[in-house]
Design an enzyme around this catalytic site. Structure first.
Site, PDB file in Angstrom:
ATOM      1  N   THR A 136       0.834  -1.214   0.000  1.00  0.00           N
ATOM      2  CA  THR A 136       0.000   0.000   0.000  1.00  0.00           C
ATOM      3  C   THR A 136       0.862   1.255   0.000  1.00  0.00           C
ATOM      4  OG1 THR A 136      -1.690  -1.200   1.237  1.00  0.00           O
ATOM      5  CG2 THR A 136      -1.818   1.205   1.284  1.00  0.00           C
ATOM      6  N   GLU A 137       0.412   2.249  -0.770  1.00  0.00           N
ATOM      7  CA  GLU A 137       1.102   3.549  -0.820  1.00  0.00           C
ATOM      8  C   GLU A 137       0.114   4.648  -0.436  1.00  0.00           C
ATOM      9  OE1 GLU A 137       2.700   3.833  -4.767  1.00  0.00           O
ATOM     10  OE2 GLU A 137       4.143   2.211  -4.391  1.00  0.00           O
ATOM     11  N   HIS A 140      -2.201   4.923  -3.372  1.00  0.00           N
ATOM     12  CA  HIS A 140      -2.608   3.695  -4.069  1.00  0.00           C
ATOM     13  C   HIS A 140      -2.848   2.586  -3.049  1.00  0.00           C
ATOM     14  CE1 HIS A 140      -1.352   5.783  -7.686  1.00  0.00           C
ATOM     15  NE2 HIS A 140      -0.265   6.112  -7.022  1.00  0.00           N
ATOM     16  N   SER A 142      -6.448   0.300  -2.736  1.00  0.00           N
ATOM     17  CA  SER A 142      -7.179  -0.794  -3.389  1.00  0.00           C
ATOM     18  C   SER A 142      -6.655  -1.074  -4.788  1.00  0.00           C
ATOM     19  CB  SER A 142      -8.672  -0.437  -3.477  1.00  0.00           C
ATOM     20  OG  SER A 142      -9.197  -0.221  -2.201  1.00  0.00           O
ATOM     21  N   ILE A 167       1.790   0.078   6.925  1.00  0.00           N
ATOM     22  CA  ILE A 167       2.493  -1.201   6.868  1.00  0.00           C
ATOM     23  C   ILE A 167       2.632  -1.787   8.278  1.00  0.00           C
ATOM     24  CG2 ILE A 167       4.564  -2.398   6.051  1.00  0.00           C
ATOM     25  CD1 ILE A 167       2.779  -0.993   3.860  1.00  0.00           C
ATOM     26  N   THR A 168       1.920  -2.903   8.493  1.00  0.00           N
ATOM     27  CA  THR A 168       1.969  -3.585   9.791  1.00  0.00           C
ATOM     28  C   THR A 168       3.394  -4.048  10.081  1.00  0.00           C
ATOM     29  OG1 THR A 168      -0.301  -4.313   9.487  1.00  0.00           O
ATOM     30  CG2 THR A 168       1.009  -5.537  11.113  1.00  0.00           C
ATOM     31  N   GLN A 283     -36.897 -12.263  25.589  1.00  0.00           N
ATOM     32  CA  GLN A 283     -36.969 -12.858  24.243  1.00  0.00           C
ATOM     33  C   GLN A 283     -36.163 -12.044  23.225  1.00  0.00           C
ATOM     34  OE1 GLN A 283     -41.102 -13.444  23.278  1.00  0.00           O
ATOM     35  NE2 GLN A 283     -41.277 -15.203  24.641  1.00  0.00           N
ATOM     36  N   GLY A 343     -24.819  -2.990  27.279  1.00  0.00           N
ATOM     37  CA  GLY A 343     -25.211  -1.642  27.727  1.00  0.00           C
ATOM     38  C   GLY A 343     -23.995  -0.740  27.860  1.00  0.00           C
ATOM     39  N   GLU A 367      -6.264  -6.130   3.585  1.00  0.00           N
ATOM     40  CA  GLU A 367      -6.315  -7.387   2.821  1.00  0.00           C
ATOM     41  C   GLU A 367      -7.509  -7.398   1.869  1.00  0.00           C
ATOM     42  OE1 GLU A 367      -4.000  -9.520   2.982  1.00  0.00           O
ATOM     43  OE2 GLU A 367      -2.951  -8.837   4.780  1.00  0.00           O
TER      44      GLU A 367
HETATM   45  C1  LIG Z   1      -4.269  -1.226  10.508  1.00  0.00           C
HETATM   46  C2  LIG Z   1      -3.911  -1.458   9.077  1.00  0.00           C
HETATM   47  C3  LIG Z   1      -2.828  -2.262   8.745  1.00  0.00           C
HETATM   48  C4  LIG Z   1      -2.451  -2.426   7.398  1.00  0.00           C
HETATM   49  N1  LIG Z   1      -1.351  -3.217   7.080  1.00  0.00           N
HETATM   50  C5  LIG Z   1      -0.909  -3.267   5.791  1.00  0.00           C
HETATM   51  C6  LIG Z   1       0.305  -3.953   5.461  1.00  0.00           C
HETATM   52  O1  LIG Z   1       0.937  -4.589   6.309  1.00  0.00           O
HETATM   53  N2  LIG Z   1       0.773  -3.887   4.183  1.00  0.00           N
HETATM   54  C7  LIG Z   1       0.104  -3.205   3.198  1.00  0.00           C
HETATM   55  O2  LIG Z   1       0.586  -3.175   2.057  1.00  0.00           O
HETATM   56  N3  LIG Z   1      -1.068  -2.551   3.479  1.00  0.00           N
HETATM   57  C8  LIG Z   1      -1.578  -2.561   4.754  1.00  0.00           C
HETATM   58  N4  LIG Z   1      -2.749  -1.888   5.058  1.00  0.00           N
HETATM   59  C9  LIG Z   1      -3.398  -1.113   4.013  1.00  0.00           C
HETATM   60  C10 LIG Z   1      -4.680  -1.730   3.486  1.00  0.00           C
HETATM   61  O3  LIG Z   1      -4.401  -2.889   2.749  1.00  0.00           O
HETATM   62  C11 LIG Z   1      -5.402  -0.645   2.664  1.00  0.00           C
HETATM   63  O4  LIG Z   1      -5.887   0.304   3.588  1.00  0.00           O
HETATM   64  C12 LIG Z   1      -6.542  -1.205   1.829  1.00  0.00           C
HETATM   65  O5  LIG Z   1      -6.052  -1.944   0.737  1.00  0.00           O
HETATM   66  C13 LIG Z   1      -7.469  -0.093   1.285  1.00  0.00           C
HETATM   67  O6  LIG Z   1      -6.727   0.918   0.685  1.00  0.00           O
HETATM   68  P1  LIG Z   1      -6.984   2.453   1.098  1.00  0.00           P
HETATM   69  O7  LIG Z   1      -6.972   2.568   2.584  1.00  0.00           O
HETATM   70  O8  LIG Z   1      -6.006   3.268   0.332  1.00  0.00           O
HETATM   71  O9  LIG Z   1      -8.455   2.782   0.627  1.00  0.00           O
HETATM   72  P2  LIG Z   1      -8.929   3.182  -0.854  1.00  0.00           P
HETATM   73  O10 LIG Z   1      -8.355   2.248  -1.855  1.00  0.00           O
HETATM   74  O11 LIG Z   1      -8.718   4.636  -1.041  1.00  0.00           O
HETATM   75  O12 LIG Z   1     -10.481   2.882  -0.742  1.00  0.00           O
HETATM   76  C14 LIG Z   1     -11.386   3.739  -0.023  1.00  0.00           C
HETATM   77  C15 LIG Z   1     -12.802   3.210  -0.196  1.00  0.00           C
HETATM   78  O13 LIG Z   1     -13.135   3.176  -1.576  1.00  0.00           O
HETATM   79  C16 LIG Z   1     -13.538   1.868  -1.948  1.00  0.00           C
HETATM   80  N5  LIG Z   1     -13.096   1.563  -3.317  1.00  0.00           N
HETATM   81  C17 LIG Z   1     -11.848   1.666  -3.855  1.00  0.00           C
HETATM   82  N6  LIG Z   1     -11.849   1.261  -5.121  1.00  0.00           N
HETATM   83  C18 LIG Z   1     -13.118   0.882  -5.409  1.00  0.00           C
HETATM   84  C19 LIG Z   1     -13.774   0.360  -6.567  1.00  0.00           C
HETATM   85  N7  LIG Z   1     -13.104   0.073  -7.694  1.00  0.00           N
HETATM   86  N8  LIG Z   1     -15.108   0.116  -6.493  1.00  0.00           N
HETATM   87  C20 LIG Z   1     -15.798   0.340  -5.350  1.00  0.00           C
HETATM   88  N9  LIG Z   1     -15.237   0.825  -4.228  1.00  0.00           N
HETATM   89  C21 LIG Z   1     -13.918   1.081  -4.244  1.00  0.00           C
HETATM   90  C22 LIG Z   1     -12.851   0.944  -0.959  1.00  0.00           C
HETATM   91  O14 LIG Z   1     -13.510  -0.305  -0.877  1.00  0.00           O
HETATM   92  C23 LIG Z   1     -12.955   1.770   0.312  1.00  0.00           C
HETATM   93  O15 LIG Z   1     -14.243   1.598   0.873  1.00  0.00           O
HETATM   94  C24 LIG Z   1      -3.182  -1.780   6.389  1.00  0.00           C
HETATM   95  C25 LIG Z   1      -4.304  -0.991   6.722  1.00  0.00           C
HETATM   96  C26 LIG Z   1      -4.675  -0.854   8.051  1.00  0.00           C
HETATM   97  C27 LIG Z   1      -5.868  -0.007   8.394  1.00  0.00           C
END
Ligand SMILES: Cc1cc2nc3c(=O)[nH]c(=O)nc-3n(C[C@H](O)[C@H](O)[C@H](O)COP(=O)(O)OP(=O)(O)OC[C@H]3O[C@@H](n4cnc5c(N)ncnc54)[C@H](O)[C@@H]3O)c2cc1C
Length: 388
Positions: A136-137, A140, A142, A167-168, A283, A343, A367
Site C-alpha cells: 500500500t502507498e 494507491h 485498493s 504497513i503492519t 426474548q 449496555g 487485505e
Molecule cells: C491497521 C492497518 C494495517 C495495514 N497493514 C498493511 C500492510 O501490512 N501492508 C500493506 O501493504 N497494506 C496494509 N494496510 C493497508 C490496506 O491494505 C489498505 O488500507 C486497503 O487496501 C485499502 O486501501 P486504502 O486505505 O487506500 O483505501 P482506498 O483504496 O482509497 O479505498 C477507499 C474506499 O473506496 C472503496 N473503493 C476503492 N476502489 C473501489 C472500486 N473500484 N469500487 C468500489 N469501491 C472502491 C474501498 O472499498 C474503500 O471503501 C493496512 C491498513 C490498516 C488499516
C-alpha cells in the site's frame, strides 16, 4: 463461569487430533500471554511485538503452514485454528503473526532465491527477525497496479524510490518485502530496514488495531545489491498471491474476535439482572443471541470448508474472497450487536467487546476491502470486471 459452547452443529467433531492439540496450545498461550495484558496495551497503543514474536516463534506459529527452513509445515486448518485463537485475544496480535508468516515469510518462501530463504526464513520462524510487507502507498491502496514506487537498475544494483504506508510491523521490522514497478513490471525485493535511504515512522492515533505496530516506509534512492530481488516474483500476481494466503488466516481470525464477543456477552447476559430477571431471559435478547450464534456457526463451517479445500490443494482466490467478505462482515455485526447487550459496559475497556469491534474495522479494510471482495466475486459470477 465458562460460557456455553457455540458449536451447536458439532463442527469440532470434524477436527483431527493434531488440529485440536494445536488449537489448545495456542489458546493456552493467548490465555497466559495476551488476555491479561491486552486491554492495557490497547489503551497505551503499545505492544511488546519483539517479545511476542519470540514466544510465537518458540511455539512454531510463525510461518507454521510453510515447509522447511525451520517452519512447522502444519495443515491449513491447523493454521486457521491458530489464527482464530490468536484473534480471540486481539486482532492486532493475530496481525503480527499473519504479516510475518503469510505475507513476509510466504513471499520469500514462494518467490525468493535459495540464499534469501536461508538468510531470512529460519530467523523469521523463531521470531528473532521480524518482517513486513509493503504494498500500500499513500495514493494507491485498493489499486496497487497504479503503484508509484519505482525500481531501476544501475549496473548490477537496484535503486528503489517511493513510499509505502499503513504497513503492519514496519517500525519494528528487520526486513521488508517491498513491491515496486520496474521497467518490466512489478517486482518484489527483500529490503533490510537498516539499508541507507530507508526510514520508517510509526502511525500514531489509530482508533483501531492499537495493539499492533503500523508505520510508513520511505525509500529515498535505496541502493540494493542484485540479490535483493525476489527472482521468481514477476508482475502483480505475486503480491496478490501473498494476499490470498493472508486473507485465508483472516477468514478464521475474524471468527475468533466474534467468539470472544459472544462468549463475553453470554456470560454477561446470564448474570446481569434487569426488571427482576437476567438479560438472557428476555426474548429480544435471545433473538439477538440466536441470530449471532447461527451466523458464527455458518462462518465456522465456511472456514472449515475453505481449510479443507486448501489442504487438498484446490483453494482459489475468489473462494477466499467469499470467506473474507462474509466472515469479517458478520464478525463486525456480531461485535456491534454484543455491545448493545452489554449496555454501558459495552463501551468500557474492562470488557473486550468494543476493542474487538474497533479492531474489526481495520480487518474489514485491510487485505482487500469488502467492496474489493464483492468486485472479485462479481467478476467471477458475471465474467465482467467492474474494478475500473
Ligand atoms: C491497521 C492497518 C494495517 C495495514 N497493514 C498493511 C500492510 O501490512 N501492508 C500493506 O501493504 N497494506 C496494509 N494496510 C493497508 C490496506 O491494505 C489498505 O488500507 C486497503 O487496501 C485499502 O486501501 P486504502 O486505505 O487506500 O483505501 P482506498 O483504496 O482509497 O479505498 C477507499 C474506499 O473506496 C472503496 N473503493 C476503492 N476502489 C473501489 C472500486 N473500484 N469500487 C468500489 N469501491 C472502491 C474501498 O472499498 C474503500 O471503501 C493496512 C491498513 C490498516 C488499516
Amino acid at each position: 463461569m465458562s460460557a456455553p459452547t457455540l458449536d451447536l452443529l458439532d463442527l469440532d467433531s470434524s477436527l483431527g487430533e493434531e488440529e485440536r492439540q494445536i488449537r489448545a496450545v495456542v489458546r493456552r498461550l493467548v490465555d497466559d500471554r495476551v488476555r491479561p495484558y491486552v486491554a492495557d496495551w490497547y489503551e497505551r497503543g503499545e505492544v511488546p511485538a519483539r517479545e511476542l514474536a519470540r514466544e510465537f516463534g518458540r511455539l512454531g506459529l510463525l510461518g507454521m503452514h510453510l515447509t522447511g527452513y525451520g517452519c512447522a509445515g502444519s495443515s491449513a486448518v491447523a493454521y486457521g485454528l491458530a489464527c482464530l485463537e490468536l484473534e480471540a485475544g486481539d486482532s492486532g496480535v493475530r496481525s503480527l503473526v499473519s504479516v510475518q508468516g503469510s505475507l513476509a515469510m510466504y513471499a520469500i518462501w514462494r518467490y525468493g532465491s535459495e540464499e534469501q530463504k536461508q538468510r531470512w526464513l529460519p530467523p523469521m520462524a523463531t521470531g528473532e527477525a521480524i518482517g513486513c510487507f509493503g504494498l500500500t502507498e499513500p495514493d494507491h491502496g485498493s489499486d496497487p497496479a497504479s503503484m508509484a514506487t519505482r525500481a531501476r537498475r544501475d549496473g548490477t544494483d537496484w535503486v528503489l524510490t517511493g513510499g509505502k504506508t499503513w504497513i503492519t510491523n514496519a517500525p519494528v521490522a528487520d526486513v521488508a518485502v517491498i513491491w515496486a514497478r520496474a521497467e518490466e513490471g512489478v517486482r518484489g525485493f527483500a529490503v533490510p530496514l537498516d539499508t541507507a535511504g530507508v526510514t520508517t515512522r510509526e502511525i500514531r492515533r489509530k482508533m483501531s488495531l492499537r495493539a499492533s505496530v503500523t508505520g510508513e516506509i520511505v525509500l529515498d534512492d535505496v541502493r540494493l545489491p542484485a540479490d535483493a530481488l525476489l527472482p521468481e516474483a514477476a508482475g502483480l500476481r505475486a503480491p496478490l498471491s501473498c494476499l490470498t494466503e493472508a486473507r485465508f488466516g483472516i477468514v478464521w481470525g475474524a471468527l475468533g474476535a466474534a467468539r470472544e464477543c459472544l462468549e463475553t456477552t453470554l456470560r454477561y447476559a446470564t448474570t446481569r439482572t434487569q426488571f427482576g430477571r437476567p438479560l438472557a431471559g428476555f426474548q429480544l435478547t435471545q433473538a439477538k443471541l440466536a441470530d449471532m450464534a447461527v451466523e458464527w456457526q455458518k462462518g465456522y463451517l465456511l472456514a472449515l470448508h475453505l481449510g479443507r479445500l486448501a489442504d487438498a490443494g484446490g483453494l482459489r482466490p475468489e473462494q477466499v474472497s467469499v470467506g473474507k467478505l462474509n466472515n469479517v462482515r458478520e464478525a463486525l455485526a456480531i461485535a456491534r450487536q454484543c455491545r448493545t447487550i452489554l449496555g454501558a459496559n459495552g463501551v468500557s475497556g474492562e470488557y473486550p467487546v468494543m476493542r474487538h469491534g474497533d479492531n474489526l474495522e481495520s480487518v474489514l479494510t485491510y487485505e482487500g476491502t469488502s467492496e474489493i471482495h464483492q468486485l472479485v466475486i462479481g467478476q467471477k459470477l458475471t465474467g465482467v470486471s467492474a474494478f475500473t
